[in-house]
Design a protein around this motif. Structure first.
Motif, PDB file in Angstrom:
ATOM      1  N   ALA A 202       0.826  -1.210   0.000  1.00 28.65           N
ATOM      2  CA  ALA A 202       0.000   0.000   0.000  1.00 28.65           C
ATOM      3  C   ALA A 202       0.858   1.258   0.000  1.00 28.65           C
ATOM      4  CB  ALA A 202      -0.942   0.008   1.204  1.00 28.65           C
ATOM      5  N   THR A 203       2.009   1.212   0.665  1.00 29.40           N
ATOM      6  CA  THR A 203       2.865   2.397   0.702  1.00 29.40           C
ATOM      7  C   THR A 203       3.665   2.572  -0.578  1.00 29.40           C
ATOM      8  OG1 THR A 203       4.397   1.066   2.035  1.00 29.40           O
ATOM      9  CG2 THR A 203       3.076   2.707   3.181  1.00 29.40           C
ATOM     10  N   GLU A 204       3.623   1.581  -1.480  1.00 30.55           N
ATOM     11  CA  GLU A 204       4.204   1.756  -2.816  1.00 30.55           C
ATOM     12  C   GLU A 204       3.161   2.292  -3.786  1.00 30.55           C
ATOM     13  OE1 GLU A 204       7.444   1.521  -3.365  1.00 30.55           O
ATOM     14  OE2 GLU A 204       7.566   1.063  -1.227  1.00 30.55           O
ATOM     15  N   SER A 235       2.584  -6.827   7.896  1.00 31.28           N
ATOM     16  CA  SER A 235       1.851  -5.557   7.902  1.00 31.28           C
ATOM     17  C   SER A 235       2.730  -4.374   7.511  1.00 31.28           C
ATOM     18  CB  SER A 235       1.266  -5.288   9.289  1.00 31.28           C
ATOM     19  OG  SER A 235       2.318  -5.064  10.236  1.00 31.28           O
ATOM     20  N   ASP A 236       4.012  -4.469   7.813  1.00 35.85           N
ATOM     21  CA  ASP A 236       4.953  -3.350   7.719  1.00 35.85           C
ATOM     22  C   ASP A 236       4.517  -2.191   8.618  1.00 35.85           C
ATOM     23  OD1 ASP A 236       7.346  -2.231   6.876  1.00 35.85           O
ATOM     24  OD2 ASP A 236       6.441  -1.186   5.182  1.00 35.85           O
ATOM     25  N   TRP A 237       3.858  -2.517   9.720  1.00 37.66           N
ATOM     26  CA  TRP A 237       3.505  -1.508  10.729  1.00 37.66           C
ATOM     27  C   TRP A 237       4.767  -1.072  11.438  1.00 37.66           C
ATOM     28  CZ3 TRP A 237       4.276  -1.262  15.987  1.00 37.66           C
ATOM     29  CH2 TRP A 237       3.524  -0.324  16.702  1.00 37.66           C
ATOM     30  N   PRO A 238       4.936   0.207  11.772  1.00 39.69           N
ATOM     31  CA  PRO A 238       4.013   1.335  11.541  1.00 39.69           C
ATOM     32  C   PRO A 238       4.236   2.111  10.241  1.00 39.69           C
ATOM     33  CG  PRO A 238       5.731   2.007  13.053  1.00 39.69           C
ATOM     34  CD  PRO A 238       6.020   0.561  12.719  1.00 39.69           C
ATOM     35  N   VAL A 239       5.151   1.654   9.375  1.00 44.19           N
ATOM     36  CA  VAL A 239       5.303   2.341   8.082  1.00 44.19           C
ATOM     37  C   VAL A 239       3.982   2.353   7.332  1.00 44.19           C
ATOM     38  CG1 VAL A 239       6.524   2.375   5.873  1.00 44.19           C
ATOM     39  CG2 VAL A 239       7.734   1.667   7.942  1.00 44.19           C
ATOM     40  N   CYS A 240       3.216   1.280   7.446  1.00 47.14           N
ATOM     41  CA  CYS A 240       1.957   1.163   6.718  1.00 47.14           C
ATOM     42  C   CYS A 240       0.969   2.268   7.070  1.00 47.14           C
ATOM     43  CB  CYS A 240       1.327  -0.197   6.982  1.00 47.14           C
ATOM     44  SG  CYS A 240       0.672  -0.423   8.659  1.00 47.14           S
ATOM     45  N   LEU A 241       1.136   2.904   8.239  1.00 45.56           N
ATOM     46  CA  LEU A 241       0.193   3.939   8.671  1.00 45.56           C
ATOM     47  C   LEU A 241       0.195   5.149   7.740  1.00 45.56           C
ATOM     48  CD1 LEU A 241       0.827   3.827  12.535  1.00 45.56           C
ATOM     49  CD2 LEU A 241      -0.948   2.646  11.200  1.00 45.56           C
ATOM     50  N   LEU A 242       1.226   5.274   6.933  1.00 44.57           N
ATOM     51  CA  LEU A 242       1.251   6.353   5.933  1.00 44.57           C
ATOM     52  C   LEU A 242       0.120   6.188   4.924  1.00 44.57           C
ATOM     53  CD1 LEU A 242       5.101   6.349   5.309  1.00 44.57           C
ATOM     54  CD2 LEU A 242       3.820   8.168   6.464  1.00 44.57           C
ATOM     55  N   ALA A 243      -0.287   4.949   4.700  1.00 40.92           N
ATOM     56  CA  ALA A 243      -1.319   4.673   3.688  1.00 40.92           C
ATOM     57  C   ALA A 243      -2.645   4.225   4.283  1.00 40.92           C
ATOM     58  CB  ALA A 243      -0.807   3.599   2.719  1.00 40.92           C
ATOM     59  N   SER A 245      -4.696   2.305   8.164  1.00 38.32           N
ATOM     60  CA  SER A 245      -4.600   1.725   9.498  1.00 38.32           C
ATOM     61  C   SER A 245      -4.135   0.271   9.405  1.00 38.32           C
ATOM     62  CB  SER A 245      -5.962   1.774  10.194  1.00 38.32           C
ATOM     63  OG  SER A 245      -6.875   0.892   9.544  1.00 38.32           O
ATOM     64  N   TYR A 246      -3.729  -0.282  10.535  1.00 37.16           N
ATOM     65  CA  TYR A 246      -3.335  -1.695  10.564  1.00 37.16           C
ATOM     66  C   TYR A 246      -4.465  -2.558  10.008  1.00 37.16           C
ATOM     67  CZ  TYR A 246      -1.120  -5.974  12.303  1.00 37.16           C
ATOM     68  OH  TYR A 246      -0.528  -7.229  12.388  1.00 37.16           O
ATOM     69  N   SER A 247      -5.673  -2.287  10.462  1.00 37.17           N
ATOM     70  CA  SER A 247      -6.825  -3.080  10.031  1.00 37.17           C
ATOM     71  C   SER A 247      -7.069  -2.953   8.524  1.00 37.17           C
ATOM     72  CB  SER A 247      -8.073  -2.643  10.799  1.00 37.17           C
ATOM     73  OG  SER A 247      -9.201  -3.364  10.374  1.00 37.17           O
ATOM     74  N   GLU A 248      -6.946  -1.752   7.997  1.00 37.72           N
ATOM     75  CA  GLU A 248      -7.167  -1.552   6.556  1.00 37.72           C
ATOM     76  C   GLU A 248      -6.123  -2.300   5.727  1.00 37.72           C
ATOM     77  OE1 GLU A 248      -9.209   2.909   6.579  1.00 37.72           O
ATOM     78  OE2 GLU A 248      -7.017   2.692   6.628  1.00 37.72           O
ATOM     79  N   ILE A 249      -4.871  -2.256   6.163  1.00 40.62           N
ATOM     80  CA  ILE A 249      -3.810  -2.944   5.438  1.00 40.62           C
ATOM     81  C   ILE A 249      -4.019  -4.448   5.493  1.00 40.62           C
ATOM     82  CG2 ILE A 249      -1.333  -3.405   5.395  1.00 40.62           C
ATOM     83  CD1 ILE A 249      -2.097  -0.564   4.493  1.00 40.62           C
ATOM     84  N   LYS A 250      -4.286  -4.962   6.690  1.00 41.50           N
ATOM     85  CA  LYS A 250      -4.476  -6.403   6.849  1.00 41.50           C
ATOM     86  C   LYS A 250      -5.686  -6.884   6.056  1.00 41.50           C
ATOM     87  CE  LYS A 250      -5.842 -10.182   9.566  1.00 41.50           C
ATOM     88  NZ  LYS A 250      -7.138 -10.698  10.047  1.00 41.50           N
ATOM     89  N   SER A 251      -6.773  -6.136   6.109  1.00 39.18           N
ATOM     90  CA  SER A 251      -7.992  -6.533   5.405  1.00 39.18           C
ATOM     91  C   SER A 251      -7.788  -6.552   3.893  1.00 39.18           C
ATOM     92  CB  SER A 251      -9.145  -5.590   5.765  1.00 39.18           C
ATOM     93  OG  SER A 251      -9.470  -5.694   7.128  1.00 39.18           O
TER      94      SER A 251
END
Length: 281
Positions: A202-204, A235-243, A245-251
């Protein structure tokens, strides 16, 4: 066991993270620790995680091992050690004697930040990799398309070793993809000693304009190349938070994997990580 095989802890007030200085990364330029992650794991049905290095620091690796020792949900550490150090073997042996040392499962270096696209092929680096594999540790490739040829050559040079490709080599999703990335991913996947983390996608993409449907072609490609036994969720948390939430990325990743079949999803969320990193339990 459901495993998040790629997450980070950091505290910019206590250490320097050069890659974090870009203005657009300001939202994640704060401390993130086990207490922040624990409720997210519980809310998203994740049983355990693997913490991955953030900076080129042996001290950080030591801290992560201590954290893993004190945090039952952290079942593995992919740390950093200097691959060019002639005394690398001694350093790795010492790490394993520390509290949490038994949870050291792999080593990683930010190869894509090296000026030399063939850094992995340097004699001293290859010597260091041999030390890692002699201790039955995995090595995480942190590379982009530019460095994939060196990663392919390295995987072929150590056919008995275990490699894990982070973030699917960061496909240029925001730019609309790349035939070169697709071709090189297929070449790397032909090495059956390499697993692929479907993390950081997602962050790409464009951080404010992405969804599972747009990620799916890239995930489908790596699935076609690596097969259901070598895909790993992270998850690549917390980098993923740029794009998101944890839940949104995982889902989103779960939806993509489920479209490829129930066994693909099930293996990516645990079984494959246990095999790649030889996790106990």
């Amino acid at each position: 066991m459901v495993i998040d095989a790629h997450q980070h802890f950091w505290d910019p007030a206590r250490a320097d993270y050069p890659w974090m200085m870009a203005p657009e990364l300001a939202p994640i330029r704060r401390a993130f620790g086990p207490a922040d992650l624990a409720p997210l794991l519980q809310a998203n049905g994740i049983d355990a995680s693997i913490v991955v290095q953030c900076r080129s620091s042996l001290a950080e690796t030591e801290e992560f091992l201590a954290t893993a020792h004190a945090t039952p949900s952290v079942i593995g550490v992919v740390g950093w050690a200097d691959l060019t150090d002639a005394a690398l073997g001694d350093a790795l042996d010492r790490l394993r004697t520390l509290p949490g040392g038994a949870k050291l499962v792999g080593i990683r270096h930010q190869v894509h930040d090296e000026a030399d696209p063939e850094w992995l092929l340097r004699t001293e680096v290859q010597r260091g990799l041999a030390e890692i594999f002699a201790r039955d540790l995995a090595y995480d490739f942190l590379v982009r398309t530019r460095e994939l040829p060196a990663a392919i050559a390295t995987a072929k040079a150590f056919p008995q070793a275990r490699f894990v490709l982070d973030h699917a080599a960061k496909p240029p999703i925001a730019a609309g993809g790349s035939a070169e990335w697709s071709e090189r991913i297929a070449q790397l996947a032909a090495c059956d000693n390499v697993w692929c983390k479907v993390s950081g996608l997602a962050t790409e993409a464009k951080w404010d304009d992405w969804d599972a449907e747009r990620l799916f072609p890239y995930l489908r490609h790596v699935a076609n190349c690596f097969g259901e036994d070598r895909l790993i969720f992270g998850s690549d948390w917390p980098v993923c938070l740029l794009a998101g939430s944890y839940s949104e990325i995982k889902s989103a990743l779960e939806a993509c994997l489920a479209k490829l079949g129930p066994s693909v999803r099930e293996k990516a969320f645990g079984v494959n990580a246990k095999a790649a990193y030889r996790l106990a339990g």
